[in-house]
Design a protein around this motif. Sequence first.
Motif, PDB file in Angstrom:
ATOM      1  N   ARG A   8      -9.679  51.928 -47.451  1.00 43.79           N
ATOM      2  CA  ARG A   8      -9.304  52.142 -46.054  1.00 43.79           C
ATOM      3  C   ARG A   8      -7.787  52.272 -45.961  1.00 43.79           C
ATOM      4  O   ARG A   8      -7.053  51.570 -46.654  1.00 43.79           O
ATOM      5  CB  ARG A   8      -9.800  50.945 -45.234  1.00 43.79           C
ATOM      6  CG  ARG A   8      -9.624  51.117 -43.767  1.00 43.79           C
ATOM      7  CD  ARG A   8     -10.693  50.304 -43.023  1.00 43.79           C
ATOM      8  NE  ARG A   8     -10.729  50.625 -41.624  1.00 43.79           N
ATOM      9  CZ  ARG A   8     -11.121  51.778 -41.108  1.00 43.79           C
ATOM     10  NH1 ARG A   8     -11.506  52.733 -41.873  1.00 43.79           N
ATOM     11  NH2 ARG A   8     -11.110  51.987 -39.809  1.00 43.79           N
ATOM     12  N   ILE A   9      -7.325  53.167 -45.096  1.00 39.47           N
ATOM     13  CA  ILE A   9      -5.885  53.310 -44.844  1.00 39.47           C
ATOM     14  C   ILE A   9      -5.383  51.996 -44.258  1.00 39.47           C
ATOM     15  O   ILE A   9      -5.994  51.457 -43.323  1.00 39.47           O
ATOM     16  CB  ILE A   9      -5.616  54.461 -43.835  1.00 39.47           C
ATOM     17  CG1 ILE A   9      -6.141  55.796 -44.355  1.00 39.47           C
ATOM     18  CG2 ILE A   9      -4.138  54.527 -43.463  1.00 39.47           C
ATOM     19  CD1 ILE A   9      -5.336  56.455 -45.426  1.00 39.47           C
ATOM     20  N   PRO A  10      -4.281  51.439 -44.785  1.00 38.20           N
ATOM     21  CA  PRO A  10      -3.771  50.170 -44.257  1.00 38.20           C
ATOM     22  C   PRO A  10      -3.302  50.302 -42.799  1.00 38.20           C
ATOM     23  O   PRO A  10      -2.882  51.372 -42.374  1.00 38.20           O
ATOM     24  CB  PRO A  10      -2.601  49.824 -45.173  1.00 38.20           C
ATOM     25  CG  PRO A  10      -2.379  50.978 -46.057  1.00 38.20           C
ATOM     26  CD  PRO A  10      -3.489  51.947 -45.893  1.00 38.20           C
ATOM     27  N   GLU A  11      -3.390  49.197 -42.081  1.00 37.24           N
ATOM     28  CA  GLU A  11      -2.943  49.174 -40.686  1.00 37.24           C
ATOM     29  C   GLU A  11      -1.434  48.981 -40.649  1.00 37.24           C
ATOM     30  O   GLU A  11      -0.930  47.914 -40.996  1.00 37.24           O
ATOM     31  CB  GLU A  11      -3.628  48.040 -39.930  1.00 37.24           C
ATOM     32  CG  GLU A  11      -5.095  48.283 -39.693  1.00 37.24           C
ATOM     33  CD  GLU A  11      -5.720  47.212 -38.818  1.00 37.24           C
ATOM     34  OE1 GLU A  11      -5.194  46.938 -37.720  1.00 37.24           O
ATOM     35  OE2 GLU A  11      -6.737  46.645 -39.256  1.00 37.24           O
ATOM     36  N   VAL A  12      -0.737  50.039 -40.231  1.00 39.40           N
ATOM     37  CA  VAL A  12       0.718  50.032 -40.163  1.00 39.40           C
ATOM     38  C   VAL A  12       1.133  50.897 -38.982  1.00 39.40           C
ATOM     39  O   VAL A  12       0.463  51.887 -38.672  1.00 39.40           O
ATOM     40  CB  VAL A  12       1.347  50.609 -41.461  1.00 39.40           C
ATOM     41  CG1 VAL A  12       2.858  50.628 -41.384  1.00 39.40           C
ATOM     42  CG2 VAL A  12       0.903  49.819 -42.681  1.00 39.40           C
ATOM     43  N   ALA A  13       2.226  50.551 -38.346  1.00 39.50           N
ATOM     44  CA  ALA A  13       2.763  51.361 -37.259  1.00 39.50           C
ATOM     45  C   ALA A  13       3.784  52.358 -37.813  1.00 39.50           C
ATOM     46  O   ALA A  13       4.618  52.009 -38.654  1.00 39.50           O
ATOM     47  CB  ALA A  13       3.417  50.479 -36.211  1.00 39.50           C
ATOM     48  N   LEU A  14       3.672  53.600 -37.359  1.00 36.63           N
ATOM     49  CA  LEU A  14       4.619  54.666 -37.693  1.00 36.63           C
ATOM     50  C   LEU A  14       5.224  55.155 -36.381  1.00 36.63           C
ATOM     51  O   LEU A  14       4.769  54.761 -35.304  1.00 36.63           O
ATOM     52  CB  LEU A  14       3.891  55.810 -38.401  1.00 36.63           C
ATOM     53  CG  LEU A  14       3.260  55.447 -39.744  1.00 36.63           C
ATOM     54  CD1 LEU A  14       2.194  56.463 -40.136  1.00 36.63           C
ATOM     55  CD2 LEU A  14       4.339  55.369 -40.811  1.00 36.63           C
ATOM     56  N   THR A  26      -1.881  53.366 -37.513  1.00 38.00           N
ATOM     57  CA  THR A  26      -2.753  54.165 -38.379  1.00 38.00           C
ATOM     58  C   THR A  26      -4.194  54.166 -37.894  1.00 38.00           C
ATOM     59  O   THR A  26      -4.915  55.130 -38.150  1.00 38.00           O
ATOM     60  CB  THR A  26      -2.663  53.677 -39.840  1.00 38.00           C
ATOM     61  OG1 THR A  26      -2.856  52.261 -39.889  1.00 38.00           O
ATOM     62  CG2 THR A  26      -1.316  54.035 -40.455  1.00 38.00           C
ATOM     63  N   ARG A  27      -4.632  53.144 -37.203  1.00 38.41           N
ATOM     64  CA  ARG A  27      -5.999  53.152 -36.659  1.00 38.41           C
ATOM     65  C   ARG A  27      -6.143  54.302 -35.659  1.00 38.41           C
ATOM     66  O   ARG A  27      -7.118  55.042 -35.694  1.00 38.41           O
ATOM     67  CB  ARG A  27      -6.333  51.820 -35.985  1.00 38.41           C
ATOM     68  CG  ARG A  27      -6.490  50.682 -36.953  1.00 38.41           C
ATOM     69  CD  ARG A  27      -7.846  50.773 -37.649  1.00 38.41           C
ATOM     70  NE  ARG A  27      -8.048  49.636 -38.505  1.00 38.41           N
ATOM     71  CZ  ARG A  27      -8.206  49.718 -39.815  1.00 38.41           C
ATOM     72  NH1 ARG A  27      -8.208  50.875 -40.413  1.00 38.41           N
ATOM     73  NH2 ARG A  27      -8.382  48.634 -40.532  1.00 38.41           N
ATOM     74  N   THR A  28      -5.176  54.445 -34.768  1.00 39.98           N
ATOM     75  CA  THR A  28      -5.205  55.524 -33.785  1.00 39.98           C
ATOM     76  C   THR A  28      -5.136  56.881 -34.468  1.00 39.98           C
ATOM     77  O   THR A  28      -5.813  57.825 -34.073  1.00 39.98           O
ATOM     78  CB  THR A  28      -4.024  55.379 -32.793  1.00 39.98           C
ATOM     79  OG1 THR A  28      -4.134  54.116 -32.133  1.00 39.98           O
ATOM     80  CG2 THR A  28      -4.009  56.499 -31.766  1.00 39.98           C
ATOM     81  N   LEU A  29      -4.349  56.962 -35.496  1.00 39.54           N
ATOM     82  CA  LEU A  29      -4.145  58.223 -36.213  1.00 39.54           C
ATOM     83  C   LEU A  29      -5.383  58.649 -37.001  1.00 39.54           C
ATOM     84  O   LEU A  29      -5.706  59.843 -37.047  1.00 39.54           O
ATOM     85  CB  LEU A  29      -2.950  58.065 -37.157  1.00 39.54           C
ATOM     86  CG  LEU A  29      -2.408  59.303 -37.828  1.00 39.54           C
ATOM     87  CD1 LEU A  29      -1.870  60.287 -36.803  1.00 39.54           C
ATOM     88  CD2 LEU A  29      -1.314  58.920 -38.810  1.00 39.54           C
ATOM     89  N   PHE A  30      -6.085  57.702 -37.611  1.00 37.53           N
ATOM     90  CA  PHE A  30      -7.151  58.034 -38.545  1.00 37.53           C
ATOM     91  C   PHE A  30      -8.582  57.738 -38.075  1.00 37.53           C
ATOM     92  O   PHE A  30      -9.500  58.451 -38.461  1.00 37.53           O
ATOM     93  CB  PHE A  30      -6.944  57.298 -39.879  1.00 37.53           C
ATOM     94  CG  PHE A  30      -5.799  57.826 -40.685  1.00 37.53           C
ATOM     95  CD1 PHE A  30      -5.962  58.929 -41.501  1.00 37.53           C
ATOM     96  CD2 PHE A  30      -4.560  57.213 -40.637  1.00 37.53           C
ATOM     97  CE1 PHE A  30      -4.911  59.428 -42.251  1.00 37.53           C
ATOM     98  CE2 PHE A  30      -3.495  57.700 -41.380  1.00 37.53           C
ATOM     99  CZ  PHE A  30      -3.664  58.808 -42.186  1.00 37.53           C
TER     100      PHE A  30
END
Length: 159
Positions: A8-14, A26-30
């Motif tokens: 799973r893609i890690p939860e991080v803010a970009l 990343t949750r919103t993005l993916f």
Amino acid sequence: MTIQAGDRIPEVALTHILDGVQTIDTRTLFDGKNVVLFAVPGAFTPTCSERHLPGFVQHFDQFLARGISVACVSVNDPFVMQAWGQSQGVPEGLIMLADGNADFTRAMGLELDASGYGMGIRSKRYALYAQDGVVKKLFVESPGEFRVSSAEHMLEELG
């Protein structure tokens, strides 16, 4: 530890610029989406500007036709990413993501120490395809190479 297919893609803010600086996690993005994410060591650097980003700009519509979103990430600030995108004619919808402190890059295990070039910690050059936040395909370049992370290679792999 480097992320792998099946992880799973890690939860991080970009961050990115959309009517001002916006934070996107990343949750919103993916989540719930099919996404191709490609990473470059630096905006405005030669291979990144002459080959990597232009390939995704050129083939952007082919990804969209397959229902796939496209995003670019680099260890740069959002203003640099916006300026680079504008200078490269990035189409609306191709998200230019800033990982200013390399938090996402480290969480992915894909950091590159470019201190010898005065660039500090950067991202390795890679491209991945994720479905609903899970990596399905990951292509990491060897140092100094540009082959497997190209838009053309990703399109071939996606069939």
